[in-house]
Every structure is written in C-alpha cells, then in structure tokens.
Design a protein around this motif. Structure first.
Motif, PDB file in Angstrom:
ATOM      1  N   MET A   1     -19.064  60.460   7.987  1.00  0.00           N
ATOM      2  CA  MET A   1     -18.082  60.395   6.782  1.00  0.00           C
ATOM      3  C   MET A   1     -16.778  61.096   6.853  1.00  0.00           C
ATOM      4  SD  MET A   1     -17.332  58.745   3.573  1.00  0.00           S
ATOM      5  CE  MET A   1     -19.258  58.827   2.865  1.00  0.00           C
ATOM      6  N   ALA A   2     -15.515  60.478   6.373  1.00  0.00           N
ATOM      7  CA  ALA A   2     -14.396  61.116   6.369  1.00  0.00           C
ATOM      8  C   ALA A   2     -13.759  61.623   5.548  1.00  0.00           C
ATOM      9  CB  ALA A   2     -13.575  59.931   6.499  1.00  0.00           C
ATOM     10  N   ILE A   3     -12.995  62.499   6.277  1.00  0.00           N
ATOM     11  CA  ILE A   3     -12.348  63.778   5.032  1.00  0.00           C
ATOM     12  C   ILE A   3     -10.334  63.416   5.018  1.00  0.00           C
ATOM     13  CG2 ILE A   3     -12.259  65.735   6.302  1.00  0.00           C
ATOM     14  CD1 ILE A   3     -12.687  67.461   3.721  1.00  0.00           C
ATOM     15  N   ILE A   4      -9.722  63.302   3.648  1.00  0.00           N
ATOM     16  CA  ILE A   4      -8.368  62.987   4.228  1.00  0.00           C
ATOM     17  C   ILE A   4      -8.052  64.557   3.894  1.00  0.00           C
ATOM     18  CG2 ILE A   4      -6.108  62.254   2.709  1.00  0.00           C
ATOM     19  CD1 ILE A   4      -7.859  59.644   2.665  1.00  0.00           C
ATOM     20  N   ILE A   5      -7.418  65.462   4.929  1.00  0.00           N
ATOM     21  CA  ILE A   5      -6.536  66.839   4.064  1.00  0.00           C
ATOM     22  C   ILE A   5      -4.965  66.503   3.876  1.00  0.00           C
ATOM     23  CG2 ILE A   5      -5.665  69.143   5.082  1.00  0.00           C
ATOM     24  CD1 ILE A   5      -8.854  68.749   4.804  1.00  0.00           C
ATOM     25  N   LEU A   6      -5.546  66.330   2.449  1.00  0.00           N
ATOM     26  CA  LEU A   6      -3.693  65.563   1.929  1.00  0.00           C
ATOM     27  C   LEU A   6      -2.089  67.401   1.549  1.00  0.00           C
ATOM     28  CD1 LEU A   6      -1.428  64.182   0.171  1.00  0.00           C
ATOM     29  CD2 LEU A   6      -2.873  65.165  -1.784  1.00  0.00           C
ATOM     30  N   LEU A  96     -15.520  71.283  16.615  1.00  0.00           N
ATOM     31  CA  LEU A  96     -14.766  69.652  16.203  1.00  0.00           C
ATOM     32  C   LEU A  96     -15.071  69.644  17.137  1.00  0.00           C
ATOM     33  CD1 LEU A  96     -11.335  71.558  14.323  1.00  0.00           C
ATOM     34  CD2 LEU A  96     -13.754  71.160  13.317  1.00  0.00           C
ATOM     35  N   LYS A  97     -15.291  69.524  18.111  1.00  0.00           N
ATOM     36  CA  LYS A  97     -15.771  68.784  19.173  1.00  0.00           C
ATOM     37  C   LYS A  97     -15.771  67.084  18.803  1.00  0.00           C
ATOM     38  CE  LYS A  97     -17.414  68.071  24.192  1.00  0.00           C
ATOM     39  NZ  LYS A  97     -18.716  69.029  24.812  1.00  0.00           N
ATOM     40  N   GLY A  98     -15.680  65.814  19.475  1.00  0.00           N
ATOM     41  CA  GLY A  98     -16.017  64.993  19.269  1.00  0.00           C
ATOM     42  C   GLY A  98     -15.676  64.215  17.874  1.00  0.00           C
ATOM     43  N   LYS A  99     -15.383  64.801  17.125  1.00  0.00           N
ATOM     44  CA  LYS A  99     -14.573  64.981  15.190  1.00  0.00           C
ATOM     45  C   LYS A  99     -13.597  63.675  15.950  1.00  0.00           C
ATOM     46  CE  LYS A  99     -17.082  68.463  13.135  1.00  0.00           C
ATOM     47  NZ  LYS A  99     -17.955  67.205  11.920  1.00  0.00           N
ATOM     48  N   ASN A 100     -13.049  62.904  15.342  1.00  0.00           N
ATOM     49  CA  ASN A 100     -11.477  62.139  14.918  1.00  0.00           C
ATOM     50  C   ASN A 100     -10.800  63.316  14.132  1.00  0.00           C
ATOM     51  OD1 ASN A 100     -13.461  60.462  16.580  1.00  0.00           O
ATOM     52  ND2 ASN A 100     -13.993  59.383  14.745  1.00  0.00           N
ATOM     53  N   PHE A 101      -9.517  62.681  14.876  1.00  0.00           N
ATOM     54  CA  PHE A 101      -8.729  63.487  14.299  1.00  0.00           C
ATOM     55  C   PHE A 101      -7.517  62.494  13.498  1.00  0.00           C
ATOM     56  CE2 PHE A 101      -4.173  65.274  14.652  1.00  0.00           C
ATOM     57  CZ  PHE A 101      -4.579  67.098  14.729  1.00  0.00           C
ATOM     58  N   LEU A 102      -6.848  61.700  12.943  1.00  0.00           N
ATOM     59  CA  LEU A 102      -6.223  61.183  13.119  1.00  0.00           C
ATOM     60  C   LEU A 102      -4.789  61.089  11.610  1.00  0.00           C
ATOM     61  CD1 LEU A 102      -5.613  57.947  12.484  1.00  0.00           C
ATOM     62  CD2 LEU A 102      -7.035  57.730  10.602  1.00  0.00           C
ATOM     63  N   PRO A 103      -3.607  61.319  12.335  1.00  0.00           N
ATOM     64  CA  PRO A 103      -2.816  61.678  11.306  1.00  0.00           C
ATOM     65  C   PRO A 103      -2.503  60.084  10.614  1.00  0.00           C
ATOM     66  CG  PRO A 103      -2.420  62.498  13.461  1.00  0.00           C
ATOM     67  CD  PRO A 103      -3.635  61.921  13.339  1.00  0.00           C
ATOM     68  N   SER A 104      -1.688  60.311   9.061  1.00  0.00           N
ATOM     69  CA  SER A 104      -1.281  59.386   8.514  1.00  0.00           C
ATOM     70  C   SER A 104      -0.314  59.556   7.867  1.00  0.00           C
ATOM     71  CB  SER A 104      -2.754  58.939   7.712  1.00  0.00           C
ATOM     72  OG  SER A 104      -1.966  58.320   6.473  1.00  0.00           O
ATOM     73  N   PHE A 105       1.157  59.477   8.234  1.00  0.00           N
ATOM     74  CA  PHE A 105       2.075  60.203   6.608  1.00  0.00           C
ATOM     75  C   PHE A 105       3.477  59.313   7.119  1.00  0.00           C
ATOM     76  CE2 PHE A 105       2.920  60.316  12.171  1.00  0.00           C
ATOM     77  CZ  PHE A 105       3.962  59.684  12.225  1.00  0.00           C
ATOM     78  N   THR A 106       3.955  58.994   6.334  1.00  0.00           N
ATOM     79  CA  THR A 106       4.931  58.483   5.960  1.00  0.00           C
ATOM     80  C   THR A 106       6.436  59.280   6.443  1.00  0.00           C
ATOM     81  OG1 THR A 106       4.904  59.797   3.746  1.00  0.00           O
ATOM     82  CG2 THR A 106       3.569  57.770   3.672  1.00  0.00           C
ATOM     83  N   VAL A 107       7.440  58.576   6.552  1.00  0.00           N
ATOM     84  CA  VAL A 107       8.459  58.819   6.781  1.00  0.00           C
ATOM     85  C   VAL A 107       9.848  58.118   6.520  1.00  0.00           C
ATOM     86  CG1 VAL A 107      10.134  58.411   8.991  1.00  0.00           C
ATOM     87  CG2 VAL A 107       7.628  58.678   9.570  1.00  0.00           C
ATOM     88  N   GLY A 108      10.849  58.659   4.944  1.00  0.00           N
ATOM     89  CA  GLY A 108      11.629  58.631   4.513  1.00  0.00           C
ATOM     90  C   GLY A 108      12.392  57.746   5.389  1.00  0.00           C
ATOM     91  N   ALA A 109      13.051  57.708   6.284  1.00  0.00           N
ATOM     92  CA  ALA A 109      13.937  57.000   6.819  1.00  0.00           C
ATOM     93  C   ALA A 109      13.729  55.559   8.007  1.00  0.00           C
ATOM     94  CB  ALA A 109      15.308  58.193   8.628  1.00  0.00           C
ATOM     95  N   LEU A 180     -14.056  53.740  12.245  1.00  0.00           N
ATOM     96  CA  LEU A 180     -14.357  54.769  12.551  1.00  0.00           C
ATOM     97  C   LEU A 180     -16.283  55.098  11.909  1.00  0.00           C
ATOM     98  CD1 LEU A 180     -11.591  56.560  12.560  1.00  0.00           C
ATOM     99  CD2 LEU A 180     -12.410  56.211  15.114  1.00  0.00           C
ATOM    100  N   GLN A 181     -16.730  54.679  11.527  1.00  0.00           N
ATOM    101  CA  GLN A 181     -18.111  54.910  10.900  1.00  0.00           C
ATOM    102  C   GLN A 181     -18.945  54.845  11.469  1.00  0.00           C
ATOM    103  OE1 GLN A 181     -17.815  57.875   8.052  1.00  0.00           O
ATOM    104  NE2 GLN A 181     -15.078  57.587   8.956  1.00  0.00           N
TER     105      GLN A 181
END
Length: 181
Positions: A1-6, A96-109, A180-181
């Motif tokens: 399962m996934a979590i989003i750290i906002l 945290l070994k083996g867990k997926n690390f996914l950055p998701s972001f927005t850029v103004g410019a 990823l699930q």
C-alpha cells in the motif's frame, strides 16, 4: 500500500497540489495522505509516529511544490528527524530497505526555463539529486520523479490550465502506484 507525505505550507490556497490530492483521493481512497504541515505547523514532528507510518507502507510518495530548487522546509525537517540513524541508515538502519521512494512535485515556472541557457540553467531532474541520494542511502528503490511545470498563476497560467495539468499528473501518479503495488 502507498502513502503520500504531503508537504505544502499553504495547501488550502494551492491550485496544483490541491487538485492532485483531490483527484488521488477520488480515484483511490485507500491511499493514505499525511499533510505534515497540517499535522506539525510548529515543525515539531512526532518521529515515532512518522516512522511507524512508514513501516506500514511499501511505497512512499513525497508530494510538494518545488521551492527555490528544492523541497519546502517542513519536508526537509521531516527528513532530518524521521530518517534518523539506526532507522533509515547506519549499521542497523535498514527499516526502509526495499521500499519505493517516489518524489511527486509541481514547478511554477515553464519547462523552457530549465535548460542550460534558460533562467534556471539546470534541468529539473538535476535538482532532485538530494532526494535520489537520500533514497539510495536508506536502501530504498528510487523511482524517477513525477512532476509538471507551469503551475504559477502569477506567471500567467490559468486555473483551468493548472487544474487540467494537475489531473494529468495525478493520473500518471495513480498509474505508477498501481504498477508498484
């Protein structure tokens, strides 16, 4: 399962990040979303609670606006205290070994500014090396970031343009999470 750290210091006024989160909630209500600025407006992060949450999920998404070529201060603080010695790294720091690390972001410019001769000189992904190294150091699986540019209303983008792009972004994010699930 996934979590989003906002990690958005002004989420209620956000157009892009708010649209992304609303669409994710609508399309997949099982994804846990932790708004760390709402939880910790004083930056006093409950390290044990955050670590326990991370242990329960296989994929961790970091959703944030791109601020001065980096993450907002609350997310940096979160990493500083949550990814601590003997938890995320060190001789016994393999939690945290083996867990997926996914950055998701927005850029103004606009994307065009992120070129060698553009206003920002470097490509967007070049500014993500700290995130990539953090993932590798914690023995996590770094997934290339999902992002979109042109989110600044002050730069002339319309609410419709930003929300349409945010919908496309969240659709791509959900597709990544499904794989990823």
């Amino acid at each position: 399962m996934a979590i989003i750290i906002l990690a958005h210091p002004n989420f209620e006024k956000s157009v892009a990040n708010k649209s992304i989160i609303e669409n994710v909630r609508k399309c997949n209500p099982d994804i846990e979303i932790r708004n760390i600025f709402s939880l910790y407006p004083d930056y006093k992060i409950d390290v044990q609670a955050e670590q326990q949450i991370l242990l329960k999920h296989n994929t961790i998404v970091f959703q944030y606006p791109f601020y001065w070529y980096n993450m907002p201060a609350i997310l940096k603080q979160w990493f500083d205290v949550v990814f601590e010695y003997q938890f995320a790294y060190g001789s016994k720091g393999d939690k945290l070994k083996g867990k997926n690390f996914l950055p998701s972001f927005t850029v103004g410019a606009p994307e065009s500014g992120y070129r060698t001769l553009g206003d920002h000189h470097f490509r967007v992904l070049e500014f993500c090396k700290n995130m990539e190294q953090t993932a590798y150091y914690a023995q996590m699986n770094y997934i290339d970031p999902i992002y979109f540019t042109g989110t600044s209303l002050a730069a002339g983008y319309t609410v419709k343009q930003v929300t349409d792009n945010a919908k496309n972004h969240s659709d791509r994010l959900i597709q990544h999470l499904d794989k990823l699930q």
